[in-house]
Design an enzyme around this catalytic site. Structure first.
Site, PDB file in Angstrom:
ATOM      1  N   ASP A   1       2.661   4.399   6.474  1.00 38.60           N
ATOM      2  CA  ASP A   1       3.415   5.482   5.552  1.00 38.60           C
ATOM      3  C   ASP A   1       4.332   5.952   6.363  1.00 38.60           C
ATOM      4  O   ASP A   1       5.507   6.377   6.068  1.00 38.60           O
ATOM      5  CB  ASP A   1       2.329   6.455   5.369  1.00 38.60           C
ATOM      6  CG  ASP A   1       1.223   6.030   4.203  1.00 38.60           C
ATOM      7  OD1 ASP A   1       1.354   4.894   3.861  1.00 38.60           O
ATOM      8  OD2 ASP A   1       0.317   6.737   3.936  1.00 38.60           O
TER       9      ASP A   1
ATOM     10  N   LEU B   1       2.240   9.071  -2.483  1.00 39.79           N
ATOM     11  CA  LEU B   1       3.306   8.682  -2.130  1.00 39.79           C
ATOM     12  C   LEU B   1       3.790   9.392  -0.664  1.00 39.79           C
ATOM     13  O   LEU B   1       4.840   9.386  -0.456  1.00 39.79           O
ATOM     14  CB  LEU B   1       4.463   9.286  -3.243  1.00 39.79           C
ATOM     15  CG  LEU B   1       4.106   8.831  -4.611  1.00 39.79           C
ATOM     16  CD1 LEU B   1       5.168   9.426  -5.559  1.00 39.79           C
ATOM     17  CD2 LEU B   1       4.287   7.329  -4.843  1.00 39.79           C
TER      18      LEU B   1
HETATM   19  C1  GLA Z   1      -2.971   5.724   3.341  1.00 38.69           C
HETATM   20  C2  GLA Z   1      -2.751   5.447   4.895  1.00 38.69           C
HETATM   21  C3  GLA Z   1      -2.182   4.094   5.179  1.00 38.69           C
HETATM   22  C4  GLA Z   1      -2.904   2.851   4.602  1.00 38.69           C
HETATM   23  C5  GLA Z   1      -3.112   3.217   2.998  1.00 38.69           C
HETATM   24  C6  GLA Z   1      -3.625   2.188   2.267  1.00 38.69           C
HETATM   25  O1  GLA Z   1      -1.638   5.785   2.635  1.00 38.69           O
HETATM   26  O2  GLA Z   1      -2.157   6.373   5.377  1.00 38.69           O
HETATM   27  O3  GLA Z   1      -2.089   3.876   6.534  1.00 38.69           O
HETATM   28  O4  GLA Z   1      -4.009   2.625   5.061  1.00 38.69           O
HETATM   29  O5  GLA Z   1      -3.564   4.368   2.785  1.00 38.69           O
HETATM   30  O6  GLA Z   1      -3.118   0.979   2.343  1.00 38.69           O
END
Ligand code: GLA
Length: 371
Positions: free
Chosen positions: A157, A110
């Protein structure tokens, strides 16, 4: 917390759909959560950042001139990396005391790390009297994650953590770095977040390996096609040039191309109120992450597939980097409690321990409050 000057928050996030496509220039569809990392901050007139946590007995002091040297800290490395990137970008860095209060469960997929990095940088901006520019902060936080903690992540994220809006999903174009907000409306359905509680291991190397496979494919395909990123690749062109790629790399890229299509379909489904279709797209995304991208594992598969079997559940999938962490499911509101009970039991019977369900709403990205 009265003795602090400001309270600065940044959010954890979910991702409705668009997994492992952000670093391929694709569109993703995340939303910020009301689960946040809060930083209480005050300038301290020294050349140090003093860190403490509401949830840990540890206290850590970071020397502003030695920020490069804290990579191996158990606690405080995210903050050190964030401060270093803020400084390297030419911003004013002032000594301060920071009390960190993280409500995003660690290692859950998360984005607790993004929430820590983004809120730390925003707090540093505030105590230095600088403007809080959420997109710049997201980019610096991503740099911290890549260059300081060694995860070669995309921008999803940190962007969601910084720029989220209450009750809104974000259609984020990771190539253009533009975002349009779409009301997250599910009618009679609720979003249920469930944590596999699988201890994290080997995630970083496998994540970086997937990225490398995508980069390998892009370099080969660019010799034949005028594309700047894999998200621009058309399905027909992938099929035409399939023979140029290692089989495993072809399979990975076909996930990327199809997941990008699913994002567009999902946005349309949500805007049309077609939640059953949205759910089907979530299920297809999970299957692709399991079979083609191979980033799930028995815990995520057991949790998502148990959810998918429930009549009240329209769709379920893993979110984030994978190998552990959380799923999201779209479940008829009045059936949520029953759903949790059954899925929890089915999961525990197979895995040996229970999942955790979170109640969280969709919240804002960075917030700053003067105390
Ligand atoms: C992690 C990475 C993101 C993205 C997701 C997969 O959360 O930090 O940048 O690549 O995996 O979608």
């Amino acid at each position: 917390m009265n003795e602090y000057a400001y309270k600065v928050t940044a959010a954890g996030r979910i991702n409705i759909i668009g997994e492992h496509v952000d670093y391929c220039g694709g569109k993703v569809f995340p939303a910020a959560l009301t689960l946040t990392n809060t930083v209480y901050v005050r300038p301290n007139g020294t050349n140090q950042i003093n860190l403490s946590w509401t949830t840990l007995p540890d206290k850590v002091t970071l020397d502003l001139d030695k920020l490069e040297s804290y990579q191996d800290l158990k606690y405080g490395n995210y903050q050190a990396g964030s401060a270093l990137m803020w400084k390297r970008a030419g911003h004013k860095l002032v000594g301060c005391d920071m009390l960190q209060d993280c409500k995003v469960p660690f290692g859950s997929g998360l984005s607790s790390s993004a929430a820590m990095e983004v809120s730390t940088i925003a707090a540093l901006a505030v105590v230095a009297g600088e403007e809080v520019d959420p997109v710049e902060i997201a980019l610096l936080a991503q740099k911290a994650e890549r260059e300081y903690t060694g995860v070669n992540c995309g921008i999803m994220d940190q962007y969601a953590s910084a720029c989220g809006k209450k009750d809104m999903a974000m259609l984020l174009d990771c190539k253009e770095l533009t975002c349009s907000y779409v009301p997250l409306e599910l009618g009679e359905y609720a979003l249920v977040i469930a944590n596999t509680n699988k201890p994290h291991s080997l995630v970083v190397s496998k994540y970086n390996e997937r990225r490398a496979e995508c980069e390998e494919a892009l370099a080969i395909l660019q010799e034949k096609l005028p594309i700047t990123c894999l998200a621009e690749l058309k399905k027909e062109d992938l099929e035409t040039h399939k023979h140029l790629l290692r089989e495993i790399v072809y399979t990975r890229v076909s996930h990327v191309v199809e997941e990008c299509e699913r994002v567009n379909q999902a946005v349309q489904a949500m805007q049309a109120g077609d939640i059953p279709l949205l759910g089907k797209l979530l299920n297809a995304s999970h299957a692709s992450l399991k079979n083609k991208y191979e980033v799930t594992g028995i815990e995520l598969d057991t949790l998502a597939e148990s959810a998918q079997r429930q009549g009240a559940c329209m769709g379920s999938r893993m979110i984030g980097g994978g190998f552990g962490g959380c799923t999201i499911s779209i479940v008829k509101q009045e059936c949520v409690e029953e759903f949790k009970k059954i899925v929890s039991k089915e999961y525990e019977d197979v895995i040996g321990y229970a999942p955790t369900f979170y109640e969280a709403g969709i919240g804002d990205g960075i917030t700053v409050t003067k105390l």
